[in-house]
Design a protein around this motif. Sequence first.
Motif, PDB file in Angstrom:
ATOM      1  N   LYS A   1      -7.471  41.531  16.138  1.00 36.18           N
ATOM      2  CA  LYS A   1      -7.007  42.017  17.094  1.00 36.18           C
ATOM      3  C   LYS A   1      -6.249  41.038  18.004  1.00 36.18           C
ATOM      4  O   LYS A   1      -5.286  41.538  19.083  1.00 36.18           O
ATOM      5  CB  LYS A   1      -7.970  42.914  18.006  1.00 36.18           C
ATOM      6  CG  LYS A   1      -7.697  43.642  18.870  1.00 36.18           C
ATOM      7  CD  LYS A   1      -8.649  44.485  19.561  1.00 36.18           C
ATOM      8  CE  LYS A   1      -8.397  45.452  20.734  1.00 36.18           C
ATOM      9  NZ  LYS A   1      -9.758  46.465  21.110  1.00 36.18           N
ATOM     10  N   ALA A   2      -6.712  39.956  18.318  1.00 30.40           N
ATOM     11  CA  ALA A   2      -6.248  38.949  19.232  1.00 30.40           C
ATOM     12  C   ALA A   2      -4.860  38.297  18.716  1.00 30.40           C
ATOM     13  O   ALA A   2      -3.792  38.136  19.844  1.00 30.40           O
ATOM     14  CB  ALA A   2      -7.287  37.819  19.432  1.00 30.40           C
ATOM     15  N   THR A   3      -4.624  38.321  17.544  1.00 32.82           N
ATOM     16  CA  THR A   3      -3.327  37.511  16.969  1.00 32.82           C
ATOM     17  C   THR A   3      -2.569  38.737  16.880  1.00 32.82           C
ATOM     18  O   THR A   3      -1.153  38.436  16.611  1.00 32.82           O
ATOM     19  CB  THR A   3      -3.625  36.403  16.138  1.00 32.82           C
ATOM     20  OG1 THR A   3      -4.060  36.897  14.958  1.00 32.82           O
ATOM     21  CG2 THR A   3      -4.407  35.391  16.871  1.00 32.82           C
ATOM     22  N   GLY A   4      -3.007  39.798  16.045  1.00 30.73           N
ATOM     23  CA  GLY A   4      -2.004  40.867  15.277  1.00 30.73           C
ATOM     24  C   GLY A   4      -1.702  40.225  13.997  1.00 30.73           C
ATOM     25  O   GLY A   4      -1.229  41.003  13.116  1.00 30.73           O
ATOM     26  N   ASN A   5      -2.496  39.188  13.349  1.00 26.44           N
ATOM     27  CA  ASN A   5      -2.390  38.734  12.032  1.00 26.44           C
ATOM     28  C   ASN A   5      -3.211  39.426  11.226  1.00 26.44           C
ATOM     29  O   ASN A   5      -4.222  39.894  11.671  1.00 26.44           O
ATOM     30  CB  ASN A   5      -2.544  37.229  12.020  1.00 26.44           C
ATOM     31  CG  ASN A   5      -1.399  36.463  12.943  1.00 26.44           C
ATOM     32  OD1 ASN A   5      -0.519  36.907  13.051  1.00 26.44           O
ATOM     33  ND2 ASN A   5      -1.825  35.290  13.340  1.00 26.44           N
ATOM     34  N   ARG A   6      -2.768  39.204   9.733  1.00 27.20           N
ATOM     35  CA  ARG A   6      -3.516  40.191   8.914  1.00 27.20           C
ATOM     36  C   ARG A   6      -4.727  39.246   8.624  1.00 27.20           C
ATOM     37  O   ARG A   6      -4.728  37.906   8.429  1.00 27.20           O
ATOM     38  CB  ARG A   6      -2.806  40.137   7.613  1.00 27.20           C
ATOM     39  CG  ARG A   6      -3.405  41.169   6.558  1.00 27.20           C
ATOM     40  CD  ARG A   6      -2.440  41.693   5.245  1.00 27.20           C
ATOM     41  NE  ARG A   6      -3.226  41.903   4.088  1.00 27.20           N
ATOM     42  CZ  ARG A   6      -2.704  42.461   3.141  1.00 27.20           C
ATOM     43  NH1 ARG A   6      -1.598  42.230   2.900  1.00 27.20           N
ATOM     44  NH2 ARG A   6      -3.399  42.750   2.177  1.00 27.20           N
ATOM     45  N   LEU A   7      -5.692  39.834   8.260  1.00 27.99           N
ATOM     46  CA  LEU A   7      -7.193  39.030   7.861  1.00 27.99           C
ATOM     47  C   LEU A   7      -7.185  39.170   6.310  1.00 27.99           C
ATOM     48  O   LEU A   7      -6.729  39.908   5.469  1.00 27.99           O
ATOM     49  CB  LEU A   7      -8.347  39.754   8.584  1.00 27.99           C
ATOM     50  CG  LEU A   7      -8.371  39.841   9.706  1.00 27.99           C
ATOM     51  CD1 LEU A   7      -9.749  40.478  10.518  1.00 27.99           C
ATOM     52  CD2 LEU A   7      -8.488  38.350  10.456  1.00 27.99           C
TER      53      LEU A   7
END
Length: 283
Positions: free
Chosen positions: A37-43
């Motif tokens: 949520k903080a970076t918008g990157n996929r986990l």
Amino acid sequence: MRPYWKGYLKLALVSCPIALHAACSTSERVAFRQINKATGNRLRQQLIDEETRQPVDPEHKRRGYEIARGQYLIVEDEEIDAIEIESTHVIEIDSFVPRAQIDQRFFDTPYYVTPSEPVGQEAFAVIREAMRGKGMVALGRLVLSKRERVMALEPYDKGLLGTTLRYPYEVRNARDYFSDLPDVKLTPDLLSLARHILDSKAAAFDPAGFRDRYEEALLAHLEAKQAGMVVQVTPAVAAPSRVINLMDALRQSIAEGKKPPAQRKGVSAAPVRERRDGRSHAR
């Protein structure tokens, strides 16, 4: 279409090369990805050692069979791959049974079965047509995903429909759930009203009319959010009111059923539009 399994279908001394194709797919459902949520990157998921809590590289991943608490027998992939039985490559028909005798709880996953080579089409057609119209299914075994499964085969269009069957230990005993239910004595009037409602709703089975209303609502929500619209969270649907008098409720249900669709409580016909991928949903 790439087949899910390839091998041979064998009936006595008659055999033919066949291929299995998955008859159902869930790939068109809405799917979500886990993101930061903080970076918008996929986990991405990571393997963690249960004791050391340290990350583990994929090349160190192995299968383990627990022989005692916390003690595992390591099994290499090559060992599993080397285990072959006849049904790894051949579905041999063991018997033919009436389809009506198979408890519906045992049916699992359906597959389309087709001949995989022109040389086997005549033998395939012989097996298929010998069963057609008999109400019988052929039972055979095959290995799928490193497990031997029983499969029921029956004519379907120009091919066969093969449905894997669950083993008895996979089917829970109904008595565990139904034995404590009381034997309720119903009056003839109650049953007559209930059967009248059933008769009024009788229809031919038509899966083309099935609508995934939750998927439609989810797609509408996502498209509105993507368009920058303010999305209003609708209140939760209230639970149905508790029936106080069953006879009155049945009579009211019959009266509601006689009204035109637009006047029925809780009935609405949502207009349907096409999604970008060709599927339709309600607006």
